[in-house]
Design an enzyme around this catalytic site. Structure first.
Site, PDB file in Angstrom:
ATOM      1  N   HIS A   1      17.245 -36.621  -5.955  1.00  0.00           N
ATOM      2  CA  HIS A   1      16.396 -37.032  -4.802  1.00  0.00           C
ATOM      3  C   HIS A   1      15.106 -36.487  -5.072  1.00  0.00           C
ATOM      4  CE1 HIS A   1      19.934 -38.706  -2.809  1.00  0.00           C
ATOM      5  NE2 HIS A   1      20.480 -37.471  -2.861  1.00  0.00           N
TER       6      HIS A   1
ATOM      7  N   CYS B   1       0.636  -1.118  -0.127  1.00  0.00           N
ATOM      8  CA  CYS B   1      -0.055   0.037   0.029  1.00  0.00           C
ATOM      9  C   CYS B   1       0.821   1.154   0.010  1.00  0.00           C
ATOM     10  CB  CYS B   1      -0.989   0.038   1.131  1.00  0.00           C
ATOM     11  SG  CYS B   1      -2.135  -1.178   1.441  1.00  0.00           S
TER      12      CYS B   1
ATOM     13  N   GLU C   1      17.940 -17.879  -7.098  1.00  0.00           N
ATOM     14  CA  GLU C   1      17.360 -16.733  -7.326  1.00  0.00           C
ATOM     15  C   GLU C   1      16.852 -16.402  -8.830  1.00  0.00           C
ATOM     16  OE1 GLU C   1      16.442 -13.961  -5.732  1.00  0.00           O
ATOM     17  OE2 GLU C   1      16.839 -12.465  -7.326  1.00  0.00           O
TER      18      GLU C   1
ATOM     19  N   GLU D   1       8.213 -15.103 -10.355  1.00  0.00           N
ATOM     20  CA  GLU D   1       7.712 -13.852  -9.999  1.00  0.00           C
ATOM     21  C   GLU D   1       7.063 -12.946 -11.290  1.00  0.00           C
ATOM     22  OE1 GLU D   1       9.962 -11.672  -6.448  1.00  0.00           O
ATOM     23  OE2 GLU D   1      11.297 -12.203  -8.179  1.00  0.00           O
TER      24      GLU D   1
ATOM     25  N   ARG E   1       4.224  -0.227  -4.709  1.00  0.00           N
ATOM     26  CA  ARG E   1       4.058  -0.876  -3.317  1.00  0.00           C
ATOM     27  C   ARG E   1       2.599  -1.585  -3.306  1.00  0.00           C
ATOM     28  NH1 ARG E   1       6.850   1.590   0.797  1.00  0.00           N
ATOM     29  NH2 ARG E   1       5.183   0.995   2.414  1.00  0.00           N
TER      30      ARG E   1
ATOM     31  N   LYS F   1      13.071 -15.375  -9.922  1.00  0.00           N
ATOM     32  CA  LYS F   1      12.790 -14.233 -10.837  1.00  0.00           C
ATOM     33  C   LYS F   1      11.922 -14.783 -11.920  1.00  0.00           C
ATOM     34  CE  LYS F   1      13.919 -11.379  -9.295  1.00  0.00           C
ATOM     35  NZ  LYS F   1      14.509 -11.623  -7.978  1.00  0.00           N
TER      36      LYS F   1
ATOM     37  N   TRP G   1      -2.684  -2.825  -1.763  1.00  0.00           N
ATOM     38  CA  TRP G   1      -2.137  -4.131  -1.905  1.00  0.00           C
ATOM     39  C   TRP G   1      -3.125  -4.751  -0.870  1.00  0.00           C
ATOM     40  CZ3 TRP G   1      -0.633  -8.314   1.146  1.00  0.00           C
ATOM     41  CH2 TRP G   1      -0.006  -9.188   0.481  1.00  0.00           C
TER      42      TRP G   1
ATOM     43  N   LYS H   1       6.120  -4.885  -3.706  1.00  0.00           N
ATOM     44  CA  LYS H   1       7.756  -4.612  -3.586  1.00  0.00           C
ATOM     45  C   LYS H   1       8.179  -4.487  -1.850  1.00  0.00           C
ATOM     46  CE  LYS H   1      11.903  -2.926  -5.421  1.00  0.00           C
ATOM     47  NZ  LYS H   1      12.055  -4.204  -5.742  1.00  0.00           N
TER      48      LYS H   1
ATOM     49  N   ASN I   1      -2.371   2.094   5.653  1.00  0.00           N
ATOM     50  CA  ASN I   1      -1.345   1.153   5.268  1.00  0.00           C
ATOM     51  C   ASN I   1      -0.826   0.325   6.234  1.00  0.00           C
ATOM     52  OD1 ASN I   1       0.797  -0.552   4.101  1.00  0.00           O
ATOM     53  ND2 ASN I   1       2.391   1.085   4.207  1.00  0.00           N
ATOM     54  N   GLY I   2      -1.007  -1.162   6.260  1.00  0.00           N
ATOM     55  CA  GLY I   2      -0.964  -1.793   7.702  1.00  0.00           C
ATOM     56  C   GLY I   2      -1.878  -2.768   8.016  1.00  0.00           C
TER      57      GLY I   2
HETATM   58  C1  G6P Z   1       8.945  -8.866  -1.397  1.00  0.00           C
HETATM   59  C2  G6P Z   1       9.404  -8.357  -2.902  1.00  0.00           C
HETATM   60  C3  G6P Z   1      10.824  -9.165  -3.272  1.00  0.00           C
HETATM   61  C4  G6P Z   1      11.980  -9.061  -1.904  1.00  0.00           C
HETATM   62  C5  G6P Z   1      11.005  -9.576  -0.613  1.00  0.00           C
HETATM   63  C6  G6P Z   1      12.135  -8.851   0.646  1.00  0.00           C
HETATM   64  O1  G6P Z   1       8.544 -10.100  -1.564  1.00  0.00           O
HETATM   65  O2  G6P Z   1       8.667  -8.665  -3.915  1.00  0.00           O
HETATM   66  O3  G6P Z   1      11.536  -8.572  -4.223  1.00  0.00           O
HETATM   67  O4  G6P Z   1      12.725  -9.671  -2.268  1.00  0.00           O
HETATM   68  O5  G6P Z   1       9.848  -8.732  -0.573  1.00  0.00           O
HETATM   69  O6  G6P Z   1      12.142  -7.607   0.593  1.00  0.00           O
HETATM   70  P1  G6P Z   1      13.320  -6.976   1.023  1.00  0.00           P
HETATM   71  O7  G6P Z   1      12.706  -5.237   0.943  1.00  0.00           O
HETATM   72  O8  G6P Z   1      13.185  -7.014   2.609  1.00  0.00           O
HETATM   73  O9  G6P Z   1      14.454  -7.127   0.779  1.00  0.00           O
END
Ligand code: G6P
Length: 612
Positions: free
Chosen positions: A508, A2, A485, A492, A27, A489, A73, A607, A99-100
């Site tokens: 396994h 948010c 990672e 996501e 956000r 990606k 969000w 994010k 927000n929260g």
């Molecule tokens: C969200 C974002 C990710 C990020 C994660 C941790 O899920 O979409 O890209 O890695 O949060 O966020 P931070 O700001 O703590 O690195």
């Protein structure tokens, strides 16, 4: 999670609010809304993105110099027009953005229902604004007093802005657990979840602390007090964000821009910290705690998402270089399982946003047990940066694309510097080896730049695999977190199911998934376990899987086996994550674009995750 933005001053509020919402859209982007106060309090909101809200606003009278706006969000209630913020109070005299999460919203709501209040939405936020109004009316207090009394009854996290038709020159702002910044202009104030909507108007800002309420009045000074009614002097800071960092600058997406920024962002994260000529690595932000790090019997790394993957690379680095045992924990698991924490433990918390609720809670837990907390954050002044004992900023610059790219490589760079600094001071590394590594680290930005030249080759591979429904990513040692990672990606942003695995673990379980349809991305740059990675590739080939291999330039053996290869410059094995991640970011990006996905704002993600 948010985005909130508010304005009061001499200008028209609406254009400032909408521009701010665009900046904060990373956000959350399932619905958006705005409330403008003129003689009347007008409120417009809609499901969808800020651009959908803008369509709704076409032709409407939006004049007014005070207003609040929100991009959401969803937590409570599905994303629709009604659940979108702002929310009116029962009389429609007040409006709120939030927000929260208000955790005790259910009992508060029941109480308000018995007193005759009705609710339009399913949100916890509407409960809060009804409660504020109830207090305002029954206790005959001002808006700011009503907010203060209400917040004393609330359990949970909030960043809120409230406006009142009957107090048109006032904004009441409060925070606990969700970030809020107040920008101070010339006779005007800006409020936002982070500084990005503010920076083009003023560089003077005040970051609110938890349980603080700011009373913002037109033509008056900013006043802050806590919900326990203790007055606070606003601490004004100067922003250092470069405005161009918030624009796409000709790139199709922020994510692509951020991928291409990495030669620069990695360099920036080393600037002033790595001096190759004198052979010194010095991290000013943690110097006072260096001795604690040297003496630590154990390092615990807590993080979420991509930052957790950086933490895994950190584990390999600290163990190899500084010879200290490392545990890497998902912050969300760590905080709830009563972990064993000693006073001589050092906890490294990694977070791009510096606002992730689980990471913040993990820090508070470790702090309460007496551990030393070191932060690695990207966002300056963020909650995590302030909650830690000491730390180092990654200086990657604002990361707008929801999928993290340049923040990851900057985090890994900092972890490398930290591990080298501790290893050198501890004497767990020979001088010659230390110099070898720092020289190579200094060469990484140029090698990353060279690696970006694989883009065309990646595009060809993306075309072949864009319709896959699954993908497997394999790596060993330092390349295992890289595989994780890379898979993250892809899932996501392209919504293809992908798993990252240690290459040897494949037999396994995941090996059962392999058939002629299955792309298997293998990061095969290892020197130490090269032969073993080759065997893993053969195991995939024997089951007709399609191998996409990331190899060191000039590699022959894997080249002969793989269906597709992507060559990257040679480097120290421990620095490979900084290089090998690049083609995987590009691969996910290209596939997502080809599939027509919204790369910068993938579905359901946000994010900055300020809820647990
Ligand atoms: C969200 C974002 C990710 C990020 C994660 C941790 O899920 O979409 O890209 O890695 O949060 O966020 P931070 O700001 O703590 O690195």
């Amino acid at each position: 999670m948010c985005g909130i933005v508010a304005y009061i001053g001499p200008r028209e509020a609406c254009p400032i609010l909408l521009k701010g919402l665009h900046r904060l859209e990373y956000r959350g982007y399932d619905s958006a809304g705005v409330a403008i106060l003129n003689s009347d309090l007008k409120l417009y909101k809609s499901k969808g993105k800020v651009s959908d809200l803008e369509k709704l606003l076409e032709g409407k009278d939006l004049s007014g110099s005070v207003g609040i706006a929100h991009t959401r969000w969803a937590t409570h209630g599905e994303p629709n027009d009604i659940n979108a913020h702002p929310h009116f109070s029962y009389s429609k005299n007040l409006a709120i953005i939030h927000n929260g999460i208000i955790e005790n919203y259910a009992p508060l709501k029941s109480e308000l229902l018995t007193r005759g209040y009705a609710f339009e939405s399913e949100t916890d936020t509407e409960v809060l604004i009804h409660l504020i109004e109830d207090i305002q009316i029954n206790e005959k207090v001002t808006l700011s007093e009503a907010v203060q009394i209400a917040l004393n009854q609330v359990v949970g996290a909030y960043a809120i802005v409230v406006i009142d038709k009957n107090e048109p020159d006032t904004l009441i702002v409060a925070r606990k657990g969700s970030p809020l910044v107040v920008g101070i202009g010339d006779g005007e104030f800006f409020v936002a979840s982070d500084a990005t909507p503010i920076v083009e108007y003023t560089r003077e800002v005040v970051y609110l602390n938890d349980e603080e309420i700011a009373v913002i009045k037109r033509n008056d000074e900013l006043k802050i007090r806590t919900i326990a009614n203790i007055e606070k002097t606003p601490y004004v800071q100067t922003l250092e964000i470069n405005l161009s960092a918030l624009e796409k600058e000709g790139y199709e997406h922020f994510m692509l821009k951020e991928i291409y920024e990495q030669p620069r962002s990695i360099r920036d994260s080393m600037r002033g910290r790595l001096n190759v000529e004198s052979g010194v690595v010095s991290l000013g932000g943690i110097i006072e705690y260096q001795q604690k790090m040297i003496a630590a019997k154990r390092i615990i790394i807590v993080a979420c998402g991509t930052s957790w993957h950086a933490g895994l690379v950190g584990e390999y680095l600290f163990e190899e270089l500084a010879r200290v045992p490392v545990e890497v924990e998902y912050a969300s698991e760590f905080r709830y399982r009563d972990p064993v924490i000693y006073e001589d433990d050092v906890v490294i918390a990694i977070s791009q946003s510096g606002e992730t609720a689980d990471t913040l809670a993990a820090i508070e837990l470790a702090k309460s047990k007496g551990a030393t907390i070191i932060g690695i954050c990207n966002v300056v002044g963020s909650s995590i940066a302030r909650a830690t004992h000491a730390g180092s900023y990654t200086h990657a610059g604002p990361e707008i694309g929801v999928a993290s790219t340049k923040a990851f490589t900057a985090q890994v760079t900092l972890l490398t510097l930290m591990a080298l600094m501790i290893a050198d001071r501890k004497g767990t590394i020979s001088k010659s080896r230390y110099h070898q590594i720092i020289n190579e680290l200094d060469a990484i930005p140029a090698k990353v730049k060279k690696t970006l030249e694989v883009s065309d080759k990646v595009m060809e591979i993306a075309r072949l695999f864009k319709n896959s429904s699954n993908a497997l990513y394999l790596g060993r040692g330092y390349n295992f977190p890289v595989a994780m990672e890379g898979a993250l990606k892809l899932k996501e942003i392209s919504y293809i199911h992908a798993e990252g695995y240690p290459a040897a673990e494949m037999k396994h379980g995941p090996i059962a998934l392999i058939d002629e349809e299955m792309p298997v991305v293998v990061i095969a740059t290892n020197k130490g376990t090269y032969e073993k990675v080759v065997s893993n590739i053969q195991e995939v080939k024997a089951r007709k899987g399609k191998i996409i291999a990331i190899v060191t330039e000039g590699d022959q053996t894997v080249k002969a086996l793989a269906d597709h290869i992507i060559e990257v410059p040679e480097t120290e094995e421990m620095l490979v994550p900084l290089i090998a991640t690049i083609p995987l970011q590009l691969l996910a990006y290209q596939i997502a674009v080809m599939r027509g996905c919204n790369v910068d704002q993938p579905r359901n993600l946000a994010k900055s995750v300020t809820v647990e």
